[in-house]
Write a protein that holds these residues in place. Structure first.
Motif, mmCIF file in Angstrom:
data_model
loop_
_atom_site.group_PDB
_atom_site.id
_atom_site.type_symbol
_atom_site.label_atom_id
_atom_site.label_comp_id
_atom_site.label_asym_id
_atom_site.label_seq_id
_atom_site.Cartn_x
_atom_site.Cartn_y
_atom_site.Cartn_z
ATOM 1 N N MET A 126 36.894 23.818 30.226
ATOM 2 C CA MET A 126 35.751 24.079 30.886
ATOM 3 C C MET A 126 34.508 24.461 30.474
ATOM 4 O O MET A 126 34.673 25.132 29.130
ATOM 5 N N PRO A 127 33.178 24.174 30.698
ATOM 6 C CA PRO A 127 32.070 24.809 30.048
ATOM 7 C C PRO A 127 32.571 27.072 29.724
ATOM 8 O O PRO A 127 32.754 27.629 29.941
ATOM 9 N N LEU A 128 32.181 26.857 28.503
ATOM 10 C CA LEU A 128 31.844 28.015 27.839
ATOM 11 C C LEU A 128 31.480 29.195 28.963
ATOM 12 O O LEU A 128 32.366 30.460 28.805
ATOM 13 N N ARG A 129 30.479 29.144 29.761
ATOM 14 C CA ARG A 129 29.804 29.304 30.716
ATOM 15 C C ARG A 129 30.651 30.107 31.563
ATOM 16 O O ARG A 129 31.030 30.965 32.165
ATOM 17 N N GLU A 130 31.266 29.238 31.958
ATOM 18 C CA GLU A 130 32.542 29.209 33.647
ATOM 19 C C GLU A 130 33.366 29.851 32.805
ATOM 20 O O GLU A 130 34.217 30.505 33.422
ATOM 21 N N ARG A 131 34.397 29.860 31.966
ATOM 22 C CA ARG A 131 35.019 29.791 31.111
ATOM 23 C C ARG A 131 35.234 32.083 30.548
ATOM 24 O O ARG A 131 35.822 32.176 31.006
ATOM 25 N N GLU A 132 34.026 31.676 30.229
ATOM 26 C CA GLU A 132 33.475 33.565 30.407
ATOM 27 C C GLU A 132 33.553 33.931 32.108
ATOM 28 O O GLU A 132 34.307 35.097 31.985
ATOM 29 N N VAL A 133 33.081 33.155 32.260
ATOM 30 C CA VAL A 133 33.691 34.273 33.661
ATOM 31 C C VAL A 133 34.575 34.594 33.909
ATOM 32 O O VAL A 133 35.252 36.054 34.808
ATOM 33 N N VAL A 134 35.855 34.288 33.644
ATOM 34 C CA VAL A 134 36.947 34.162 34.305
ATOM 35 C C VAL A 134 37.830 35.247 33.668
ATOM 36 O O VAL A 134 37.636 35.995 34.430
ATOM 37 N N VAL A 135 37.098 34.800 32.031
ATOM 38 C CA VAL A 135 38.233 35.976 30.949
ATOM 39 C C VAL A 135 37.295 37.341 31.272
ATOM 40 O O VAL A 135 37.667 38.684 31.466
ATOM 41 N N LEU A 136 35.980 37.561 31.728
ATOM 42 C CA LEU A 136 35.299 38.287 31.735
ATOM 43 C C LEU A 136 36.033 39.398 33.157
ATOM 44 O O LEU A 136 35.979 40.435 32.966
ATOM 45 N N ARG A 137 35.642 38.455 33.940
ATOM 46 C CA ARG A 137 36.164 39.416 35.411
ATOM 47 C C ARG A 137 37.887 39.455 35.303
ATOM 48 O O ARG A 137 38.226 40.149 36.056
ATOM 49 N N THR A 138 38.538 38.369 34.765
ATOM 50 C CA THR A 138 39.927 38.813 34.493
ATOM 51 C C THR A 138 40.115 40.526 33.771
ATOM 52 O O THR A 138 40.851 41.406 34.513
ATOM 53 N N CYS A 139 39.678 40.330 33.032
ATOM 54 C CA CYS A 139 39.031 41.966 31.822
ATOM 55 C C CYS A 139 38.892 42.747 32.659
ATOM 56 O O CYS A 139 39.530 43.724 32.719
ATOM 57 N N ALA A 140 38.185 42.940 33.788
ATOM 58 C CA ALA A 140 37.560 43.926 34.378
ATOM 59 C C ALA A 140 38.469 44.083 35.787
ATOM 60 O O ALA A 140 38.441 45.908 35.666
ATOM 61 N N ARG A 141 38.817 43.450 36.011
ATOM 62 C CA ARG A 141 40.278 43.597 36.699
ATOM 63 C C ARG A 141 41.219 44.112 36.605
ATOM 64 O O ARG A 141 41.986 45.089 37.234
ATOM 65 N N CYS A 142 41.532 43.912 35.349
ATOM 66 C CA CYS A 142 42.842 44.585 34.763
ATOM 67 C C CYS A 142 42.794 45.992 34.043
ATOM 68 O O CYS A 142 42.805 46.187 33.730
ATOM 69 N N GLY A 143 41.068 46.597 33.977
ATOM 70 C CA GLY A 143 40.806 47.520 33.626
ATOM 71 C C GLY A 143 40.404 47.178 31.956
ATOM 72 O O GLY A 143 41.135 48.881 31.460
ATOM 73 N N CYS A 144 41.296 46.516 31.169
ATOM 74 C CA CYS A 144 40.887 46.149 30.055
ATOM 75 C C CYS A 144 39.411 46.201 29.193
ATOM 76 O O CYS A 144 39.319 45.280 28.825
ATOM 77 N N LEU B 117 41.430 23.256 37.548
ATOM 78 C CA LEU B 117 42.320 24.180 37.987
ATOM 79 C C LEU B 117 42.954 24.682 37.366
ATOM 80 O O LEU B 117 43.022 25.991 37.096
ATOM 81 N N LEU B 118 43.519 24.320 37.131
ATOM 82 C CA LEU B 118 44.969 23.826 35.998
ATOM 83 C C LEU B 118 43.774 25.280 34.118
ATOM 84 O O LEU B 118 44.864 26.173 34.841
ATOM 85 N N ASP B 119 43.486 24.729 34.606
ATOM 86 C CA ASP B 119 42.461 25.898 33.569
ATOM 87 C C ASP B 119 42.389 27.274 33.692
ATOM 88 O O ASP B 119 42.611 27.947 33.034
ATOM 89 N N VAL B 120 41.523 26.833 35.065
ATOM 90 C CA VAL B 120 41.542 28.327 35.705
ATOM 91 C C VAL B 120 42.888 29.129 35.685
ATOM 92 O O VAL B 120 42.821 30.756 35.322
ATOM 93 N N LEU B 121 43.876 28.859 35.965
ATOM 94 C CA LEU B 121 45.061 29.404 36.445
ATOM 95 C C LEU B 121 45.733 30.269 35.404
ATOM 96 O O LEU B 121 45.790 31.174 35.069
ATOM 97 N N LEU B 122 45.880 29.241 33.963
ATOM 98 C CA LEU B 122 46.886 29.576 32.744
ATOM 99 C C LEU B 122 45.376 30.726 32.166
ATOM 100 O O LEU B 122 45.902 31.673 31.143
ATOM 101 N N LEU B 123 44.023 29.989 32.211
ATOM 102 C CA LEU B 123 43.652 31.322 31.506
ATOM 103 C C LEU B 123 43.341 32.850 31.908
ATOM 104 O O LEU B 123 43.228 33.804 31.197
ATOM 105 N N CYS B 124 43.335 32.805 33.291
ATOM 106 C CA CYS B 124 43.373 33.661 33.846
ATOM 107 C C CYS B 124 44.644 34.634 33.732
ATOM 108 O O CYS B 124 44.894 36.180 33.267
#
Length: 129
Positions: free
Chosen positions: A1-19, A92-99
């Motif tokens: 996945m491109p960096l931008r999309e990867r960071e969308v997933v990472v930042l949203r995950t971290c925010a939702r986890c309250g980390c 799709l697998l990247d999104v699931l595993l990254l999250c």
């Protein structure tokens, strides 16, 4: 996945986890490189995939996937079909595993009470803007 999309997933995950630790590191190090605007970082932190800053359907879909995974550990059939229209199997697998990976990182960082990095943004910097 491109960096931008990867960071969308990472930042949203971290925010939702309250980390705040991992979220702050990623905002500090990657947000600008990923060309995420301040409005997009704010939306990823405390907004919605329906916010006007999300003009790319793929990015809004990624946010919906992260939210679904966070809320129910699953993605319902309709959003999954939408994701399949925009991403190939590998992505799709990247999104699931990254999250999932960042959920684990967030659990560890929060439970271990990892000190926030000096100079990294804080949730309050975003939510009070």
């Amino acid at each position: 996945m491109p960096l931008r999309e990867r960071e969308v997933v990472v930042l949203r995950t971290c925010a939702r986890c309250g980390c705040e630790y991992e979220w702050g590191v990623h905002v500090m190090v990657f947000a600008e490189r990923a060309e995420l605007s301040p409005a997009e970082v704010t939306s990823l932190t405390c907004g919605s995939p329906d916010d006007p800053c999300w003009t790319a359907g793929r990015e809004a879909m990624l946010i919906r996937m992260v939210d679904a995974l966070h809320d129910s550990c699953d993605v319902d059939d309709e959003p999954w079909r939408s994701a399949q229209e925009l991403l190939d199997e590998r992505q799709l697998l990247d999104v699931l595993l990254l999250c999932g990976w960042y959920h684990a990182i967030c659990f560890a960082a929060r439970t271990a009470r990892v000190d926030l990095e000096p100079g990294a943004p804080r949730f309050a910097d975003i939510t009070s803007a």
